[in-house]
Design a protein around this motif. Sequence first.
Motif, PDB file in Angstrom:
ATOM      1  N   ARG A  16       0.833  -1.205   0.000  1.00 53.13           N
ATOM      2  CA  ARG A  16       0.000   0.000   0.000  1.00 53.13           C
ATOM      3  C   ARG A  16       0.870   1.259   0.000  1.00 53.13           C
ATOM      4  O   ARG A  16       0.623   2.196  -0.748  1.00 53.13           O
ATOM      5  CB  ARG A  16      -0.909  -0.034   1.232  1.00 53.13           C
ATOM      6  N   TYR A  28       5.280  11.850   3.227  1.00 54.99           N
ATOM      7  CA  TYR A  28       4.865  11.118   4.427  1.00 54.99           C
ATOM      8  C   TYR A  28       5.974  11.168   5.483  1.00 54.99           C
ATOM      9  O   TYR A  28       5.711  11.425   6.655  1.00 54.99           O
ATOM     10  CB  TYR A  28       4.537   9.672   4.062  1.00 54.99           C
ATOM     11  N   GLU A  61      -3.851  11.485   1.368  1.00 57.40           N
ATOM     12  CA  GLU A  61      -5.204  11.549   1.925  1.00 57.40           C
ATOM     13  C   GLU A  61      -6.103  10.491   1.278  1.00 57.40           C
ATOM     14  O   GLU A  61      -6.850   9.795   1.961  1.00 57.40           O
ATOM     15  CB  GLU A  61      -5.790  12.944   1.727  1.00 57.40           C
ATOM     16  N   GLU A  62      -6.003  10.353  -0.032  1.00 57.66           N
ATOM     17  CA  GLU A  62      -6.812   9.375  -0.757  1.00 57.66           C
ATOM     18  C   GLU A  62      -6.515   7.946  -0.300  1.00 57.66           C
ATOM     19  O   GLU A  62      -7.427   7.125  -0.166  1.00 57.66           O
ATOM     20  CB  GLU A  62      -6.548   9.508  -2.262  1.00 57.66           C
ATOM     21  N   MET A  63      -5.258   7.659  -0.028  1.00 61.63           N
ATOM     22  CA  MET A  63      -4.857   6.314   0.408  1.00 61.63           C
ATOM     23  C   MET A  63      -4.979   6.139   1.923  1.00 61.63           C
ATOM     24  O   MET A  63      -4.585   5.123   2.462  1.00 61.63           O
ATOM     25  CB  MET A  63      -3.427   6.029  -0.047  1.00 61.63           C
ATOM     26  N   GLN A  64      -5.504   7.134   2.596  1.00 56.77           N
ATOM     27  CA  GLN A  64      -5.787   7.122   4.029  1.00 56.77           C
ATOM     28  C   GLN A  64      -4.542   6.941   4.903  1.00 56.77           C
ATOM     29  O   GLN A  64      -4.578   6.269   5.922  1.00 56.77           O
ATOM     30  CB  GLN A  64      -6.843   6.077   4.355  1.00 56.77           C
ATOM     31  N   PHE A  65      -3.463   7.575   4.494  1.00 53.16           N
ATOM     32  CA  PHE A  65      -2.281   7.663   5.352  1.00 53.16           C
ATOM     33  C   PHE A  65      -2.398   8.872   6.264  1.00 53.16           C
ATOM     34  O   PHE A  65      -1.803   8.902   7.332  1.00 53.16           O
ATOM     35  CB  PHE A  65      -0.998   7.747   4.521  1.00 53.16           C
ATOM     36  N   ILE A  66      -3.154   9.867   5.812  1.00 54.39           N
ATOM     37  CA  ILE A  66      -3.428  11.057   6.615  1.00 54.39           C
ATOM     38  C   ILE A  66      -4.911  11.374   6.502  1.00 54.39           C
ATOM     39  O   ILE A  66      -5.559  10.997   5.525  1.00 54.39           O
ATOM     40  CB  ILE A  66      -2.591  12.282   6.159  1.00 54.39           C
ATOM     41  N   VAL A  67      -5.431  12.045   7.521  1.00 56.00           N
ATOM     42  CA  VAL A  67      -6.826  12.518   7.470  1.00 56.00           C
ATOM     43  C   VAL A  67      -6.845  13.981   7.883  1.00 56.00           C
ATOM     44  O   VAL A  67      -6.101  14.377   8.785  1.00 56.00           O
ATOM     45  CB  VAL A  67      -7.777  11.704   8.378  1.00 56.00           C
ATOM     46  N   TYR A  75      -3.437  18.044   9.446  1.00 55.59           N
ATOM     47  CA  TYR A  75      -3.712  16.643   9.167  1.00 55.59           C
ATOM     48  C   TYR A  75      -3.227  15.778  10.325  1.00 55.59           C
ATOM     49  O   TYR A  75      -2.321  16.161  11.069  1.00 55.59           O
ATOM     50  CB  TYR A  75      -2.998  16.202   7.881  1.00 55.59           C
ATOM     51  N   CYS A  78      -2.515   8.796  10.233  1.00 53.58           N
ATOM     52  CA  CYS A  78      -3.384   7.710  10.673  1.00 53.58           C
ATOM     53  C   CYS A  78      -2.654   6.631  11.466  1.00 53.58           C
ATOM     54  O   CYS A  78      -3.179   6.137  12.448  1.00 53.58           O
ATOM     55  CB  CYS A  78      -4.074   7.074   9.468  1.00 53.58           C
ATOM     56  N   ASP A  79      -1.485   6.237  11.050  1.00 54.93           N
ATOM     57  CA  ASP A  79      -0.750   5.160  11.713  1.00 54.93           C
ATOM     58  C   ASP A  79       0.236   5.680  12.754  1.00 54.93           C
ATOM     59  O   ASP A  79       1.228   5.027  13.058  1.00 54.93           O
ATOM     60  CB  ASP A  79       0.000   4.318  10.673  1.00 54.93           C
TER      61      ASP A  79
END
Length: 103
Positions: A16, A28, A61-67, A75, A78-79
């Motif tokens: 991913r 990132y 954002e699209e790959m949901q690493f950040i929101v 932001y 996420c992890d």
Amino acid sequence: MAERRMFARSIISSSRFLSLSRAARLLYYDLGMAADDDGCVEALGVMRMTGAPSKALAELEEMQFIVPIYPGKVYHICDWGRNNYIRPERYHPGMYKSMLPGA
């Protein structure tokens, strides 16, 4: 703010993560280094400092690493909890902690 940050191998070696563009992967890392102890970061300053394209931010954002917690400005990584463990005596609450879900 901390001097050191960690990145979990389980995240950065995942298919991913590796499917992201080079610019998004580098962003990132830069966002992670600039984040506060809660994993919140003001992306605009990091992007201007590093020259990262806005497309890289959108990809993360699209790959949901950040929101986004304050759209277009702040932001949350996420992890963050998998990447960094901060001992309670070294933890400093960030200024955006109250904006996080469950805060």
